[in-house]
Motif scaffolding. Structure first.
Motif, PDB file in Angstrom:
ATOM      1  N   VAL A   1     -31.780  14.667  14.236  1.00 38.20           N
ATOM      2  CA  VAL A   1     -30.472  14.782  13.957  1.00 38.20           C
ATOM      3  C   VAL A   1     -30.222  14.780  12.397  1.00 38.20           C
ATOM      4  CG1 VAL A   1     -28.331  13.268  14.111  1.00 38.20           C
ATOM      5  CG2 VAL A   1     -29.734  13.087  15.897  1.00 38.20           C
ATOM      6  N   LYS A   2     -29.499  16.113  12.039  1.00 38.48           N
ATOM      7  CA  LYS A   2     -29.296  16.129  10.353  1.00 38.48           C
ATOM      8  C   LYS A   2     -28.482  15.438   9.899  1.00 38.48           C
ATOM      9  CE  LYS A   2     -29.675  21.106  11.091  1.00 38.48           C
ATOM     10  NZ  LYS A   2     -29.161  22.531  11.029  1.00 38.48           N
ATOM     11  N   GLY A   3     -29.059  14.758   8.855  1.00 43.16           N
ATOM     12  CA  GLY A   3     -28.446  13.950   7.940  1.00 43.16           C
ATOM     13  C   GLY A   3     -28.713  12.335   8.190  1.00 43.16           C
ATOM     14  N   ALA A   4     -29.329  12.345   9.450  1.00 36.02           N
ATOM     15  CA  ALA A   4     -29.266  10.834   9.976  1.00 36.02           C
ATOM     16  C   ALA A   4     -30.704  10.162   9.210  1.00 36.02           C
ATOM     17  CB  ALA A   4     -29.420  10.723  11.172  1.00 36.02           C
ATOM     18  N   LYS A   5     -30.661   8.883   8.756  1.00 34.67           N
ATOM     19  CA  LYS A   5     -32.010   8.383   8.493  1.00 34.67           C
ATOM     20  C   LYS A   5     -31.812   6.675   8.714  1.00 34.67           C
ATOM     21  CE  LYS A   5     -30.616   7.722   3.553  1.00 34.67           C
ATOM     22  NZ  LYS A   5     -31.096   7.786   2.175  1.00 34.67           N
ATOM     23  N   VAL A   6     -33.006   6.159   8.753  1.00 31.11           N
ATOM     24  CA  VAL A   6     -33.382   4.643   8.900  1.00 31.11           C
ATOM     25  C   VAL A   6     -33.871   4.183   7.878  1.00 31.11           C
ATOM     26  CG1 VAL A   6     -34.242   3.209  10.496  1.00 31.11           C
ATOM     27  CG2 VAL A   6     -33.172   5.063  11.494  1.00 31.11           C
ATOM     28  N   GLU A   7     -33.357   3.046   7.254  1.00 29.96           N
ATOM     29  CA  GLU A   7     -34.221   2.638   6.141  1.00 29.96           C
ATOM     30  C   GLU A   7     -34.759   1.193   6.812  1.00 29.96           C
ATOM     31  OE1 GLU A   7     -34.091   3.301   2.863  1.00 29.96           O
ATOM     32  OE2 GLU A   7     -33.076   5.184   3.214  1.00 29.96           O
ATOM     33  N   ALA A   8     -35.982   1.114   6.165  1.00 29.97           N
ATOM     34  CA  ALA A   8     -36.901  -0.129   6.830  1.00 29.97           C
ATOM     35  C   ALA A   8     -37.733  -0.438   5.644  1.00 29.97           C
ATOM     36  CB  ALA A   8     -37.798   0.314   7.842  1.00 29.97           C
ATOM     37  N   ILE A   9     -37.862  -2.170   5.610  1.00 27.36           N
ATOM     38  CA  ILE A   9     -38.605  -2.634   4.419  1.00 27.36           C
ATOM     39  C   ILE A   9     -40.027  -2.748   5.350  1.00 27.36           C
ATOM     40  CG2 ILE A   9     -38.629  -4.914   3.292  1.00 27.36           C
ATOM     41  CD1 ILE A   9     -35.829  -4.741   3.305  1.00 27.36           C
ATOM     42  N   VAL A  10     -41.108  -2.904   4.540  1.00 28.11           N
ATOM     43  CA  VAL A  10     -42.308  -3.187   5.081  1.00 28.11           C
ATOM     44  C   VAL A  10     -42.454  -4.657   4.837  1.00 28.11           C
ATOM     45  CG1 VAL A  10     -44.816  -2.855   4.536  1.00 28.11           C
ATOM     46  CG2 VAL A  10     -43.247  -0.792   4.364  1.00 28.11           C
ATOM     47  N   VAL A  11     -42.752  -5.430   6.196  1.00 28.82           N
ATOM     48  CA  VAL A  11     -43.105  -6.863   6.033  1.00 28.82           C
ATOM     49  C   VAL A  11     -44.530  -7.207   5.724  1.00 28.82           C
ATOM     50  CG1 VAL A  11     -42.910  -8.841   7.536  1.00 28.82           C
ATOM     51  CG2 VAL A  11     -41.073  -6.966   7.785  1.00 28.82           C
ATOM     52  N   ARG A  12     -45.410  -6.314   6.279  1.00 25.79           N
ATOM     53  CA  ARG A  12     -46.844  -6.477   6.229  1.00 25.79           C
ATOM     54  C   ARG A  12     -47.741  -5.566   6.845  1.00 25.79           C
ATOM     55  NH1 ARG A  12     -48.772 -11.269  10.407  1.00 25.79           N
ATOM     56  NH2 ARG A  12     -47.362 -10.716  12.100  1.00 25.79           N
ATOM     57  N   GLN A  13     -48.905  -5.627   6.444  1.00 26.83           N
ATOM     58  CA  GLN A  13     -49.923  -4.955   6.932  1.00 26.83           C
ATOM     59  C   GLN A  13     -50.796  -5.727   7.973  1.00 26.83           C
ATOM     60  OE1 GLN A  13     -50.013  -1.551   6.670  1.00 26.83           O
ATOM     61  NE2 GLN A  13     -49.296  -1.093   4.783  1.00 26.83           N
ATOM     62  N   MET A  14     -51.203  -5.575   8.898  1.00 24.45           N
ATOM     63  CA  MET A  14     -51.903  -6.318   9.717  1.00 24.45           C
ATOM     64  C   MET A  14     -52.593  -5.594  10.690  1.00 24.45           C
ATOM     65  SD  MET A  14     -48.476  -7.151  12.332  1.00 24.45           S
ATOM     66  CE  MET A  14     -49.431  -7.698  13.704  1.00 24.45           C
ATOM     67  N   LEU A  15     -53.618  -6.399  11.575  1.00 26.38           N
ATOM     68  CA  LEU A  15     -54.512  -5.799  12.453  1.00 26.38           C
ATOM     69  C   LEU A  15     -53.814  -6.367  14.028  1.00 26.38           C
ATOM     70  CD1 LEU A  15     -57.743  -7.060  11.320  1.00 26.38           C
ATOM     71  CD2 LEU A  15     -56.987  -4.526  11.300  1.00 26.38           C
ATOM     72  N   GLY A  16     -53.987  -5.355  14.818  1.00 20.61           N
ATOM     73  CA  GLY A  16     -53.263  -5.787  16.258  1.00 20.61           C
ATOM     74  C   GLY A  16     -54.380  -6.597  17.301  1.00 20.61           C
ATOM     75  N   VAL A  17     -54.048  -6.847  18.304  1.00 27.73           N
ATOM     76  CA  VAL A  17     -54.879  -7.660  19.260  1.00 27.73           C
ATOM     77  C   VAL A  17     -56.101  -6.668  19.585  1.00 27.73           C
ATOM     78  CG1 VAL A  17     -52.858  -9.029  20.307  1.00 27.73           C
ATOM     79  CG2 VAL A  17     -53.790  -6.735  21.401  1.00 27.73           C
ATOM     80  N   LYS A  18     -57.271  -7.531  19.740  1.00 24.87           N
ATOM     81  CA  LYS A  18     -58.618  -7.013  20.246  1.00 24.87           C
ATOM     82  C   LYS A  18     -58.540  -6.223  21.067  1.00 24.87           C
ATOM     83  CE  LYS A  18     -63.438  -7.109  19.580  1.00 24.87           C
ATOM     84  NZ  LYS A  18     -64.510  -7.766  18.603  1.00 24.87           N
ATOM     85  N   THR A  19     -59.040  -4.928  21.397  1.00 26.50           N
ATOM     86  CA  THR A  19     -59.139  -4.289  22.700  1.00 26.50           C
ATOM     87  C   THR A  19     -60.755  -4.018  22.674  1.00 26.50           C
ATOM     88  OG1 THR A  19     -56.966  -3.184  22.198  1.00 26.50           O
ATOM     89  CG2 THR A  19     -58.472  -2.070  23.610  1.00 26.50           C
TER      90      THR A  19
ATOM     91  N   GLN B   1     -55.000  -0.887  13.202  1.00 28.23           N
ATOM     92  CA  GLN B   1     -54.410  -1.224  11.872  1.00 28.23           C
ATOM     93  C   GLN B   1     -52.945  -0.790  11.912  1.00 28.23           C
ATOM     94  OE1 GLN B   1     -56.455   0.751   8.956  1.00 28.23           O
ATOM     95  NE2 GLN B   1     -58.149  -0.742   8.777  1.00 28.23           N
ATOM     96  N   LEU B   2     -51.987  -1.928  11.877  1.00 29.74           N
ATOM     97  CA  LEU B   2     -50.613  -1.725  12.172  1.00 29.74           C
ATOM     98  C   LEU B   2     -49.871  -2.158  10.850  1.00 29.74           C
ATOM     99  CD1 LEU B   2     -50.388  -3.509  15.235  1.00 29.74           C
ATOM    100  CD2 LEU B   2     -50.485  -0.957  14.976  1.00 29.74           C
ATOM    101  N   THR B   3     -48.716  -1.317  10.624  1.00 29.32           N
ATOM    102  CA  THR B   3     -47.692  -1.815   9.579  1.00 29.32           C
ATOM    103  C   THR B   3     -46.405  -2.304  10.272  1.00 29.32           C
ATOM    104  OG1 THR B   3     -48.469  -0.115   8.306  1.00 29.32           O
ATOM    105  CG2 THR B   3     -46.139  -0.828   7.791  1.00 29.32           C
ATOM    106  N   GLU B   4     -46.177  -3.448   9.933  1.00 27.54           N
ATOM    107  CA  GLU B   4     -44.770  -4.201  10.372  1.00 27.54           C
ATOM    108  C   GLU B   4     -43.436  -3.940   9.651  1.00 27.54           C
ATOM    109  OE1 GLU B   4     -44.196  -8.522  10.690  1.00 27.54           O
ATOM    110  OE2 GLU B   4     -44.975  -8.106  12.722  1.00 27.54           O
TER     111      GLU B   4
END
Length: 104
Positions: A54-72, A92-95
């Motif tokens: 979508v032209k001109g649309a954007k989403v603003e987000a704040i980085v809460v933390r860097q984390m590790l997901g559940v073990k696979t 490795q995940l970013t919240e």
């Protein structure tokens, strides 16, 4: 109001104040991240679909933390061979917390 965004190679449906976990991004905790790969925006009964974005649309987000997901774990067993192996990893995940959705 909600939007469908693309972060990395995955798509997420988000609303204001949602918290999502995406693949690791190179950002610092507390930074603001602007996502302009918006595939769809719905406001009231108006829906805008992008081709592909979508032209001109954007989403603003704040980085809460860097984390590790559940073990696979992956386990392979060969019957009657006395052979097996087991491997595991944690993604490795970013919240991210969605701050606003702008249609512009």
């Amino acid at each position: 109001m909600y939007a469908i965004i693309e972060v990395g190679s995955k798509q997420y449906s988000v609303k204001k104040d949602d918290v999502i976990q995406v693949n690791k991004e190179v950002v610092v905790k507390g930074d603001t991240m602007s996502i302009d790969k918006v595939l769809l925006v719905s406001k009231d009964k108006k829906v805008e679909i992008g081709m592909p974005y979508v032209k001109g649309a954007k989403v603003e987000a704040i980085v809460v933390r860097q984390m590790l997901g559940v073990k696979t774990t992956a386990y392979k067993y060969r019957r009657r061979k006395s052979s097996h192996w087991e491997k595991g990893h944690r993604a490795q995940l970013t919240e991210l917390k969605i701050k606003s959705i702008d249609l512009a």
